[in-house]
Design a protein around this motif. Structure first.
Motif, PDB file in Angstrom:
ATOM      1  N   GLY A 140       2.603  76.907 -38.773  1.00 25.97           N
ATOM      2  CA  GLY A 140       3.970  76.522 -39.107  1.00 25.97           C
ATOM      3  C   GLY A 140       4.950  76.885 -38.015  1.00 25.97           C
ATOM      4  N   GLY A 141       4.805  78.086 -37.453  1.00 27.75           N
ATOM      5  CA  GLY A 141       5.705  78.503 -36.384  1.00 27.75           C
ATOM      6  C   GLY A 141       5.542  77.667 -35.133  1.00 27.75           C
ATOM      7  N   GLU A 142       4.297  77.354 -34.790  1.00 27.57           N
ATOM      8  CA  GLU A 142       4.045  76.517 -33.613  1.00 27.57           C
ATOM      9  C   GLU A 142       4.579  75.103 -33.817  1.00 27.57           C
ATOM     10  OE1 GLU A 142      -0.049  78.763 -32.116  1.00 27.57           O
ATOM     11  OE2 GLU A 142      -0.148  77.076 -33.508  1.00 27.57           O
ATOM     12  N   GLN A 143       4.445  74.593 -35.032  1.00 25.18           N
ATOM     13  CA  GLN A 143       4.992  73.265 -35.316  1.00 25.18           C
ATOM     14  C   GLN A 143       6.516  73.254 -35.151  1.00 25.18           C
ATOM     15  OE1 GLN A 143       3.781  71.567 -39.038  1.00 25.18           O
ATOM     16  NE2 GLN A 143       1.614  71.489 -38.488  1.00 25.18           N
ATOM     17  N   GLN A 144       7.176  74.336 -35.586  1.00 25.72           N
ATOM     18  CA  GLN A 144       8.626  74.397 -35.430  1.00 25.72           C
ATOM     19  C   GLN A 144       9.004  74.460 -33.951  1.00 25.72           C
ATOM     20  OE1 GLN A 144      10.827  73.446 -37.168  1.00 25.72           O
ATOM     21  NE2 GLN A 144      12.432  74.882 -37.723  1.00 25.72           N
ATOM     22  N   MET A 145       8.246  75.211 -33.174  1.00 23.23           N
ATOM     23  CA  MET A 145       8.487  75.247 -31.732  1.00 23.23           C
ATOM     24  C   MET A 145       8.341  73.855 -31.128  1.00 23.23           C
ATOM     25  SD  MET A 145       6.351  78.672 -30.700  1.00 23.23           S
ATOM     26  CE  MET A 145       6.666  80.248 -31.491  1.00 23.23           C
ATOM     27  N   LEU A 146       7.294  73.143 -31.536  1.00 20.12           N
ATOM     28  CA  LEU A 146       7.065  71.801 -31.021  1.00 20.12           C
ATOM     29  C   LEU A 146       8.172  70.849 -31.455  1.00 20.12           C
ATOM     30  CD1 LEU A 146       5.391  69.732 -29.516  1.00 20.12           C
ATOM     31  CD2 LEU A 146       3.915  69.520 -31.534  1.00 20.12           C
ATOM     32  N   ALA A 147       8.611  70.965 -32.707  1.00 19.38           N
ATOM     33  CA  ALA A 147       9.676  70.087 -33.192  1.00 19.38           C
ATOM     34  C   ALA A 147      10.974  70.320 -32.418  1.00 19.38           C
ATOM     35  CB  ALA A 147       9.898  70.321 -34.682  1.00 19.38           C
ATOM     36  N   ILE A 148      11.274  71.587 -32.133  1.00 18.53           N
ATOM     37  CA  ILE A 148      12.477  71.887 -31.346  1.00 18.53           C
ATOM     38  C   ILE A 148      12.310  71.413 -29.905  1.00 18.53           C
ATOM     39  CG2 ILE A 148      13.891  73.759 -30.415  1.00 18.53           C
ATOM     40  CD1 ILE A 148      13.363  75.307 -33.005  1.00 18.53           C
ATOM     41  N   GLY A 149      11.121  71.658 -29.330  1.00 21.42           N
ATOM     42  CA  GLY A 149      10.862  71.191 -27.968  1.00 21.42           C
ATOM     43  C   GLY A 149      10.944  69.685 -27.854  1.00 21.42           C
ATOM     44  N   ARG A 150      10.396  68.991 -28.833  1.00 18.67           N
ATOM     45  CA  ARG A 150      10.453  67.517 -28.853  1.00 18.67           C
ATOM     46  C   ARG A 150      11.894  67.029 -28.904  1.00 18.67           C
ATOM     47  NH1 ARG A 150       7.620  65.188 -34.013  1.00 18.67           N
ATOM     48  NH2 ARG A 150       9.471  66.160 -34.911  1.00 18.67           N
ATOM     49  N   ALA A 151      12.736  67.741 -29.641  1.00 12.33           N
ATOM     50  CA  ALA A 151      14.151  67.377 -29.704  1.00 12.33           C
ATOM     51  C   ALA A 151      14.858  67.670 -28.381  1.00 12.33           C
ATOM     52  CB  ALA A 151      14.831  68.129 -30.846  1.00 12.33           C
ATOM     53  N   LEU A 152      14.520  68.801 -27.760  1.00 12.62           N
ATOM     54  CA  LEU A 152      15.199  69.197 -26.535  1.00 12.62           C
ATOM     55  C   LEU A 152      14.932  68.244 -25.373  1.00 12.62           C
ATOM     56  CD1 LEU A 152      14.760  73.073 -26.628  1.00 12.62           C
ATOM     57  CD2 LEU A 152      16.919  71.812 -26.688  1.00 12.62           C
ATOM     58  N   VAL A 153      13.710  67.680 -25.296  1.00 14.36           N
ATOM     59  CA  VAL A 153      13.402  66.796 -24.163  1.00 14.36           C
ATOM     60  C   VAL A 153      14.134  65.461 -24.252  1.00 14.36           C
ATOM     61  CG1 VAL A 153      11.161  67.815 -23.646  1.00 14.36           C
ATOM     62  CG2 VAL A 153      11.283  65.890 -25.249  1.00 14.36           C
ATOM     63  N   THR A 154      14.869  65.219 -25.348  1.00 14.87           N
ATOM     64  CA  THR A 154      15.754  64.042 -25.402  1.00 14.87           C
ATOM     65  C   THR A 154      17.098  64.354 -24.758  1.00 14.87           C
ATOM     66  OG1 THR A 154      16.741  64.552 -27.567  1.00 14.87           O
ATOM     67  CG2 THR A 154      14.657  63.321 -27.559  1.00 14.87           C
ATOM     68  N   ASN A 155      17.293  65.603 -24.312  1.00 15.87           N
ATOM     69  CA  ASN A 155      18.525  66.038 -23.653  1.00 15.87           C
ATOM     70  C   ASN A 155      19.764  65.718 -24.483  1.00 15.87           C
ATOM     71  OD1 ASN A 155      17.839  67.171 -20.806  1.00 15.87           O
ATOM     72  ND2 ASN A 155      16.482  65.405 -21.097  1.00 15.87           N
ATOM     73  N   PRO A 156      19.825  66.300 -25.688  1.00 16.69           N
ATOM     74  CA  PRO A 156      20.911  65.963 -26.609  1.00 16.69           C
ATOM     75  C   PRO A 156      22.207  66.696 -26.291  1.00 16.69           C
ATOM     76  CG  PRO A 156      19.531  67.642 -27.576  1.00 16.69           C
ATOM     77  CD  PRO A 156      18.886  67.280 -26.266  1.00 16.69           C
ATOM     78  N   ARG A 157      23.289  66.160 -26.832  1.00 20.73           N
ATOM     79  CA  ARG A 157      24.561  66.890 -26.861  1.00 20.73           C
ATOM     80  C   ARG A 157      24.726  67.604 -28.191  1.00 20.73           C
ATOM     81  NH1 ARG A 157      29.174  62.792 -25.684  1.00 20.73           N
ATOM     82  NH2 ARG A 157      27.656  61.231 -26.419  1.00 20.73           N
ATOM     83  N   LEU A 158      24.001  67.144 -29.215  1.00 26.59           N
ATOM     84  CA  LEU A 158      24.044  67.775 -30.533  1.00 26.59           C
ATOM     85  C   LEU A 158      22.630  67.943 -31.059  1.00 26.59           C
ATOM     86  CD1 LEU A 158      25.430  68.743 -33.152  1.00 26.59           C
ATOM     87  CD2 LEU A 158      25.558  66.340 -33.867  1.00 26.59           C
ATOM     88  N   MET A 159      22.294  69.177 -31.443  1.00 26.94           N
ATOM     89  CA  MET A 159      21.018  69.474 -32.094  1.00 26.94           C
ATOM     90  C   MET A 159      21.283  69.748 -33.563  1.00 26.94           C
ATOM     91  SD  MET A 159      17.984  69.885 -30.368  1.00 26.94           S
ATOM     92  CE  MET A 159      17.158  71.364 -30.934  1.00 26.94           C
ATOM     93  N   ILE A 160      20.554  69.052 -34.437  1.00 26.73           N
ATOM     94  CA  ILE A 160      20.653  69.280 -35.875  1.00 26.73           C
ATOM     95  C   ILE A 160      19.314  69.830 -36.344  1.00 26.73           C
ATOM     96  CG2 ILE A 160      20.947  68.171 -38.118  1.00 26.73           C
ATOM     97  CD1 ILE A 160      22.729  66.105 -36.799  1.00 26.73           C
ATOM     98  N   LEU A 161      19.345  71.034 -36.930  1.00 20.70           N
ATOM     99  CA  LEU A 161      18.116  71.699 -37.358  1.00 20.70           C
ATOM    100  C   LEU A 161      18.181  71.968 -38.855  1.00 20.70           C
ATOM    101  CD1 LEU A 161      19.150  73.319 -34.445  1.00 20.70           C
ATOM    102  CD2 LEU A 161      16.704  73.823 -34.557  1.00 20.70           C
TER     103      LEU A 161
END
Length: 237
Positions: A140-161
């Protein structure tokens, strides 16, 4: 030019005949981190899905960087440099860790690539050990890391978690808080759904508490301290 990145005005969202959000309004400034708190069933996830157009509101408006995005489909809203880490993490069953990150990667709308594949792996060293594993094979923790990493590589201005640390072990939870802090320090605005008042108070600039689809509290961390009993009661009743 307005300093507001996200403005939510009088959202009313229904599921069938069930009225979930009632004239919900709040603002998130550029570079600001905001928590969204409330008990289960109070409308937190519905708020996020209304902002993203996954569940279109019956009325109200959503503005992103001054643009009314209320009538745009979800994919066009996301292309405005919004990234979403959903509750449940949203792993693709047929993609490896490496493929999750490569599939999502793109520069921001301004052409900048502050977050790339290598930076995500440097931020989450554990993922570099699991690159060939399917996302669904991770803890579960690794999946959350991956989900956040996947979001970050889109280079967002807004992150919604959504439910940023739900169900994670204490040490992993702290790792996630540390990453969210680094996201804030990098200048990315964030909207974080969680229940940990103590952690959120130190991590976020502003806090919104929802009770039965209405804003019950909206204020800074110092104002949260001054209204702590009111907020704790709203989260525990």
């Amino acid at each position: 030019m307005s300093n507001q990145l996200l403005e939510v005005h009088n959202l009313n969202t229904l599921y069938g005949r069930s009225h979930i959000l009632h004239d919900l309004s709040f603002r998130l400034a550029k570079g600001e981190s905001m928590s969204l708190m409330g008990r289960n069933g109070m409308g937190k996830t519905t708020t996020l899905k209304s902002i993203l157009g996954i569940v279109p509101p019956r009325s109200g408006h959503v503005y992103f960087d001054g643009e009314d995005i209320s009538h745009l489909p979800t994919w066009k809203r996301m292309r405005r440099d919004i990234a979403y880490v959903p509750e449940g993490r949203g792993m693709f069953h047929n993609l490896t860790v490496k493929e999750h990150l490569q599939m999502a990667a793109r520069p921001g709308s301004n052409g900048e690539t502050k977050w790339d594949y290598d930076r995500v792996l440097a931020t989450f060293p554990r993922l570099s050990e699991r690159l060939c594993n399917l996302g669904t094979e991770l803890s579960g923790g690794e999946q959350q890391m991956l989900a956040i990493g996947r979001a970050l590589v889109t280079n967002p201005r807004l992150m919604i978690l959504d439910e940023a640390t739900e169900g994670l072990a204490p040490l992993i939870r702290q790792d996630i808080w540390n990453v969210i802090a680094s996201i804030r320090e990098s200048g990315i605005s964030s909207l974080v759904v969680d229940k940990n008042i103590k952690a959120l108070k130190g991590l976020c600039d502003r806090h919104v508490v929802i009770v039965k689809g209405k804003v019950h509290f909206d204020g800074s961390s110092s104002e949260l301290d001054q209204n702590l009993e009111k907020v704790e009661t709203a989260l525990s009743v």
